[in-house]
Scaffold this motif. Structure first.
Motif, mmCIF file in Angstrom:
data_model
loop_
_atom_site.group_PDB
_atom_site.id
_atom_site.type_symbol
_atom_site.label_atom_id
_atom_site.label_comp_id
_atom_site.label_asym_id
_atom_site.label_seq_id
_atom_site.Cartn_x
_atom_site.Cartn_y
_atom_site.Cartn_z
ATOM 1 N N PRO A 233 0.843 -1.198 0.000
ATOM 2 C CA PRO A 233 0.000 0.000 0.000
ATOM 3 C C PRO A 233 0.875 1.244 0.000
ATOM 4 O O PRO A 233 1.931 1.273 0.613
ATOM 5 N N SER A 234 0.408 2.249 -0.690
ATOM 6 C CA SER A 234 1.261 3.406 -0.923
ATOM 7 C C SER A 234 1.273 4.376 0.258
ATOM 8 O O SER A 234 2.120 5.241 0.350
ATOM 9 N N SER A 235 0.299 4.197 1.190
ATOM 10 C CA SER A 235 0.141 5.229 2.207
ATOM 11 C C SER A 235 1.266 5.223 3.234
ATOM 12 O O SER A 235 2.006 4.266 3.376
ATOM 13 N N ASP A 236 1.295 6.285 3.963
ATOM 14 C CA ASP A 236 2.299 6.494 4.996
ATOM 15 C C ASP A 236 1.947 5.687 6.236
ATOM 16 O O ASP A 236 0.798 5.638 6.658
ATOM 17 N N TRP A 237 2.900 5.025 6.828
ATOM 18 C CA TRP A 237 2.666 4.253 8.051
ATOM 19 C C TRP A 237 3.119 5.010 9.293
ATOM 20 O O TRP A 237 3.165 4.453 10.377
ATOM 21 N N GLY A 238 3.500 6.252 9.135
ATOM 22 C CA GLY A 238 3.972 6.992 10.295
ATOM 23 C C GLY A 238 5.478 6.844 10.442
ATOM 24 O O GLY A 238 6.119 6.138 9.667
ATOM 25 N N PRO A 239 6.072 7.506 11.430
ATOM 26 C CA PRO A 239 7.516 7.532 11.562
ATOM 27 C C PRO A 239 8.079 6.138 11.814
ATOM 28 O O PRO A 239 7.582 5.412 12.664
ATOM 29 N N ALA A 240 9.086 5.773 11.014
ATOM 30 C CA ALA A 240 9.671 4.445 11.151
ATOM 31 C C ALA A 240 11.048 4.534 11.784
ATOM 32 O O ALA A 240 11.710 3.536 12.008
ATOM 33 N N GLY A 241 11.509 5.722 12.051
ATOM 34 C CA GLY A 241 12.906 5.914 12.425
ATOM 35 C C GLY A 241 13.218 5.684 13.893
ATOM 36 O O GLY A 241 14.355 5.850 14.310
ATOM 37 N N ASP A 242 12.201 5.285 14.716
ATOM 38 C CA ASP A 242 12.524 5.184 16.140
ATOM 39 C C ASP A 242 13.253 3.883 16.478
ATOM 40 O O ASP A 242 13.445 3.015 15.627
ATOM 41 N N GLU A 243 13.657 3.772 17.714
ATOM 42 C CA GLU A 243 14.546 2.673 18.100
ATOM 43 C C GLU A 243 13.890 1.299 17.986
ATOM 44 O O GLU A 243 14.539 0.314 17.669
ATOM 45 N N TYR A 244 12.575 1.248 18.276
ATOM 46 C CA TYR A 244 11.865 -0.028 18.203
ATOM 47 C C TYR A 244 11.933 -0.593 16.790
ATOM 48 O O TYR A 244 12.275 -1.761 16.585
ATOM 49 N N TRP A 245 11.624 0.262 15.794
ATOM 50 C CA TRP A 245 11.619 -0.199 14.406
ATOM 51 C C TRP A 245 13.045 -0.387 13.884
ATOM 52 O O TRP A 245 13.302 -1.278 13.070
ATOM 53 N N ALA A 246 13.960 0.435 14.354
ATOM 54 C CA ALA A 246 15.361 0.281 13.935
ATOM 55 C C ALA A 246 15.905 -1.072 14.388
ATOM 56 O O ALA A 246 16.637 -1.750 13.652
ATOM 57 N N ALA A 247 15.531 -1.505 15.594
ATOM 58 C CA ALA A 247 15.984 -2.807 16.100
ATOM 59 C C ALA A 247 15.419 -3.927 15.227
ATOM 60 O O ALA A 247 16.116 -4.910 14.934
ATOM 61 N N LEU A 248 14.165 -3.774 14.794
ATOM 62 C CA LEU A 248 13.569 -4.798 13.922
ATOM 63 C C LEU A 248 14.302 -4.863 12.587
ATOM 64 O O LEU A 248 14.523 -5.950 12.045
ATOM 65 N N ASP A 249 14.686 -3.693 12.082
ATOM 66 C CA ASP A 249 15.480 -3.674 10.840
ATOM 67 C C ASP A 249 16.759 -4.490 11.021
ATOM 68 O O ASP A 249 17.260 -5.103 10.092
ATOM 69 N N LEU B 61 5.490 -4.222 3.365
ATOM 70 C CA LEU B 61 4.949 -2.871 3.534
ATOM 71 C C LEU B 61 6.043 -1.853 3.863
ATOM 72 O O LEU B 61 5.808 -0.875 4.564
ATOM 73 N N GLY B 62 7.243 -2.126 3.389
ATOM 74 C CA GLY B 62 8.337 -1.180 3.578
ATOM 75 C C GLY B 62 8.959 -1.231 4.966
ATOM 76 O O GLY B 62 9.752 -0.362 5.331
ATOM 77 N N ARG B 63 8.633 -2.234 5.739
ATOM 78 C CA ARG B 63 9.152 -2.372 7.099
ATOM 79 C C ARG B 63 9.624 -3.799 7.348
ATOM 80 O O ARG B 63 9.246 -4.719 6.629
ATOM 81 N N ALA B 64 10.384 -3.960 8.430
ATOM 82 C CA ALA B 64 10.665 -5.284 8.969
ATOM 83 C C ALA B 64 9.597 -5.538 10.026
ATOM 84 O O ALA B 64 9.633 -4.933 11.095
ATOM 85 N N LEU B 65 8.625 -6.418 9.697
ATOM 86 C CA LEU B 65 7.457 -6.582 10.562
ATOM 87 C C LEU B 65 7.590 -7.808 11.466
ATOM 88 O O LEU B 65 7.845 -8.912 10.974
ATOM 89 N N PRO B 66 7.374 -7.627 12.781
ATOM 90 C CA PRO B 66 7.411 -8.775 13.688
ATOM 91 C C PRO B 66 6.103 -9.562 13.621
ATOM 92 O O PRO B 66 5.066 -9.083 14.058
ATOM 93 N N ARG B 67 6.178 -10.741 13.010
ATOM 94 C CA ARG B 67 5.007 -11.619 12.931
ATOM 95 C C ARG B 67 5.342 -12.934 13.632
ATOM 96 O O ARG B 67 6.478 -13.155 14.045
ATOM 97 N N PHE B 68 4.349 -13.795 13.767
ATOM 98 C CA PHE B 68 4.563 -15.039 14.525
ATOM 99 C C PHE B 68 3.969 -16.224 13.788
ATOM 100 O O PHE B 68 2.969 -16.088 13.090
#
Ligand code: ZN
Lengths: 374, 144
Positions: free
Chosen positions: B12-28, B130-137
């Motif tokens: 999806p093309s829409s914005d998911w909000g800020p991805a630059g914080d530490e939580y998402w950086a760790a997932l990257d 979706l342009g992120r490293a997503l934590p799934r299970f």
């Protein structure tokens, strides 16, 4: 304070699609009718409490409404507890009157998500939106799945609730949805968010409702024709988001009800008719348990075989509730409680002397309870 | 039901909000993290600036083992968020990490027709989507 404040008048608009009507206009129609029903002059009203329209939140909405109504209230404003706001505002009005802060209060609610915007109900949820986590119904479905797992109940319990509300609504000339629901129709309807089906979910409606609150003493002095005493009220707020609740099937509804029962000097065994916030069937199931009408997981003992219908063990939502009368968030349930105590409901419960009403908001984030008498 | 494995699905093309914080950086960087209070020792998610237990502002990031238990789950048959229209039906779950914090996620690689998932053990799989490293299970013991 038991019985010291009364609901002196009630009013509401038509329910359903009301295109072109602003929430200010809808509030004013409901207030005009509530004041007329109380038989009082509009200029005697000195307090104005309004729930912010959920689907389109505006700053200073209470002041905008007061301006439109030509009012300069002694006490007033907007209450933000979602659907629980209505009973909380009635409670606050009763306390403000007792404390000498005002004499006659209007409590009113209007919303137009059907022909206006309903963004607030479908919004994605913050950072978790990237998992597809969005919409109010999914939050309730998350609770419902856990509830069915923990109690071992079948979704038949949800069907019983929907069938009772729809049966009562079918008899209500003001109801938006007058189509009675059969068990087959319930089971055949599509999933919205599994495990909730179409008929587990409330209507989306434009409309407004309002009540007039004053002291019992003043109602007598003003010859109000049919005042209904407020016996008890209470609140409780789970507040945290559904995923974070230690037990997804527990809320603060029980605390809210116990506060109201204590004030009224009553228990669940004394209640003749119930108007329970039915945004989704799961909400009714959990509220009736939390209120002490049955033990957890034993709702079928009340709901089976028409137990929630007029003539049954605990007549529920006798005007049709949010599932059938109108999806408006909650004040209509108070109006129906007033009608039951006056003996004027289209689905009147014989000899009903007490009515409990629940309001709640968010995904069971907030809760408030009202007990009415005669 | 269909699983959300998705690398071939449309972003999806829409914005998911800020991805630059530490939580998402760790997932990257391949790590699922949560916060733990330096004052009372309790852990939590989602990330916040103060401890919700004792209100302390002193806390640190800690890596999760990636093992968890399913608390509840739902299946969307309606795309309230239009960005997920092409993924219907899809699931969203709440899991509780073994360290305690809860999180919203998706369950992936589910066996066809699986219905009884509450209480099941699951393990972390970080998926690029979706342009992120997503934590799934996925269910523990399921082949990758
Ligand atoms: Zn702490």
């Amino acid at each position: 304070m038991r019985g010291r404040a009364v609901i002196a008048g009630i009013g509401h608009t038509a329910f359903g699609k009301l295109p072109g009507r602003s929430t200010i206009s809808l509030n004013m129609e409901a207030c005009r009718k509530a004041v007329a029903d109380a038989g009082i002059d509009k200029d005697s009203v000195d307090a104005l409490f309004v729930k912010v329209p959920t689907s389109r939140v505006e700053m200073m909405y209470g002041q905008k409404l007061a301006e439109a109504m030509g009012m300069t209230p002694r006490v007033g404003g907007v209450w933000d507890q979602g659907g629980a706001s209505n009973i909380s505002m009635i409670s606050f009005a009763a306390m403000a009157i007792e404390a000498g802060q005002c004499d006659i209060a209007l409590v009113t609610l209007a919303d137009n998500p059907r022909t206006g915007t309903r963004q607030a109900y479908e919004k994605p949820w913050g950072d978790d939106a990237i998992f597809g986590w969005s919409s109010v119904v999914a939050g309730y479905a998350m609770i419902a799945r856990r509830y069915l797992h923990d109690t071992g109940l079948s979704p038949d319990v949800f069907a019983d609730i929907a069938i009772a509300c729809r049966k009562h609504g079918a008899n209500n000339p003001h109801a938006q949805l007058k189509l009675p629901l059969t068990r087959d129709m319930y089971a055949d309807a599509a999933w919205v968010v599994e495990p909730l089906r179409r008929d587990d979910c409330c209507l989306v409606s434009d409309g407004a409702a309002a009540v007039v609150v004053m002291s019992a003493e003043r109602a007598k002095a003003l010859n109000v024709p049919a005042p209904v005493p407020i016996l008890g009220f209470g609140q409780g707020h789970s507040s945290c988001d559904v995923p974070l609740r230690a037990d997804l099937t527990e809320t603060m509804a029980g605390v809210s009800a116990r506060t109201a029962f204590k004030m009224a000097g009553l228990g669940p065994e004394h209640i003749d008719v119930a108007q329970i916030y039915d945004c989704f069937t799961i909400t009714v199931a959990m509220t009736l348990e939390a209120y002490g009408f049955c033990r957890k997981g034993e709702l079928a003992s009340i709901s089976a075989d028409g137990g929630l219908e007029v003539g049954g063990r605990l007549p529920l939502n006798t005007s049709g509730g949010l599932l059938s009368e109108t999806g408006m968030p909650g004040l209509q349930l108070v109006l129906e409680g007033v009608r039951q105590m006056r003996g004027t409901s289209v689905n009147q419960v014989k000899n009903a002397k007490t009515c409990i009403v629940s309001n709640q908001g968010g995904i069971m984030h907030t809760h408030s309870t009202l007990i009415l008498g005669q | 039901m269909s699983n959300m494995t998705s690398s071939e699905q449309q972003t999806p093309s829409s914005d998911w909000g800020p991805a630059g914080d530490e939580y998402w950086a760790a997932l990257d960087a391949g790590r699922l993290t949560f916060q733990r209070c330096d004052t009372c020792g309790k852990p939590w998610l989602p990330p916040r600036s103060e401890c919700p237990h004792c209100w302390s502002a002193e806390w640190r990031w800690e890596a999760a083992k990636g093992t968890a238990t399913v608390v509840s789950w739902v299946i969307y048959h309606t795309a309230f968020d239009k960005r997920f229209k092409d993924r219907l039906p899809y699931n969203v779950a709440v899991v509780e990490l073994d360290e305690g914090p809860r999180m919203v996620t998706n369950l992936v690689d589910l066996p066809e027709g699986e219905q009884d998932l509450i209480g099941r053990r699951v393990e972390l799989v970080i998926q690029s989507d979706l342009g992120r490293a997503l934590p799934r299970f996925r269910l523990s013991g399921t082949a990758p």
